[in-house]
Motif scaffolding. Structure first.
Motif, short mmCIF file in Angstrom:
data_model
loop_
_atom_site.label_atom_id
_atom_site.label_comp_id
_atom_site.label_asym_id
_atom_site.label_seq_id
_atom_site.Cartn_x
_atom_site.Cartn_y
_atom_site.Cartn_z
N GLY A 18 0.80 -1.22 0.00
CA GLY A 18 0.00 0.00 0.00
C GLY A 18 0.83 1.27 0.00
O GLY A 18 0.32 2.35 -0.31
N ASP A 19 2.12 1.15 0.34
CA ASP A 19 3.01 2.31 0.36
C ASP A 19 3.82 2.48 -0.93
O ASP A 19 4.65 3.39 -1.02
CB ASP A 19 3.98 2.21 1.55
N VAL A 20 3.60 1.61 -1.91
CA VAL A 20 4.29 1.74 -3.20
C VAL A 20 3.66 2.92 -3.95
O VAL A 20 2.44 2.98 -4.09
CB VAL A 20 4.17 0.44 -4.02
N SER A 26 -0.18 -0.30 -5.41
CA SER A 26 -0.65 0.02 -4.05
C SER A 26 -2.12 -0.34 -3.84
O SER A 26 -2.50 -0.70 -2.73
CB SER A 26 -0.41 1.49 -3.73
#
Length: 156
Positions: A18-20, A26
């Motif tokens: 989710g932090d990509v 994400s």
């Protein structure tokens, strides 16, 4: 139910998917998993699972396990535009590989120097349920992970 253990294809800082900084990854559009930021270095990207090299491009590869689980390793974001520059492919599409075998040498430093993000998303293809992925402590804490260490497990 089958469980697939997915190893880190490169060393670096483990990152929650989710932090990509790419919504395709994400938001889990391709599948769910985790990512690794290798930093600006040259690394050997290994097979995170044993299986057949279903798809092989300089910037990405997909392995299909005996249980028919597809695992995508994508080397950097928007790196398809580099036309193979910064990547040395060591195997051929269709090869059977063992977990830990080197597939591509990845020059993350040259990718970063071109202004692209060198992060390496690793996902279970077409996995629609994030709850089916159990990430490692390294992913949960955003800490360093060694190449070949358990990145996550997938339950289907």
């Amino acid at each position: 139910m089958s469980t697939t253990t997915v190893l880190a294809p490169v060393a670096g800082r483990a990152v929650a998917l989710g932090d990509v900084p790419d919504p395709v990854f994400s938001a889990g559009m391709v599948g769910h998993g985790a990512a690794i930021d290798p930093g600006p270095c040259v690394v050997d990207a290994i097979a995170p699972v044993s299986g057949r090299l279903l798809k092989l491009m300089p910037h990405a590869y997909v392995l299909l396990t005996e249980e028919k689980v597809g695992v995508l390793v994508h080397l950097g974001l928007d790196t398809v535009a580099l036309d193979g520059e910064g990547f040395t492919v060591h195997l051929n599409q269709g090869d059977d590989v063992a977990a830990g075998q080197v597939i591509i040498t990845y020059d993350a430093a040259s990718v970063a120097a071109k202004g692209l993000n060198p992060i390496v998303p690793v996902v279970i293809m077409d996995e629609r349920e994030a709850a089916n992925i159990a990430v490692s402590d390294a992913v949960r804490t955003g800490s360093e992970i060694a190449s070949g260490a358990v990145l996550f497990t997938a339950n289907k």
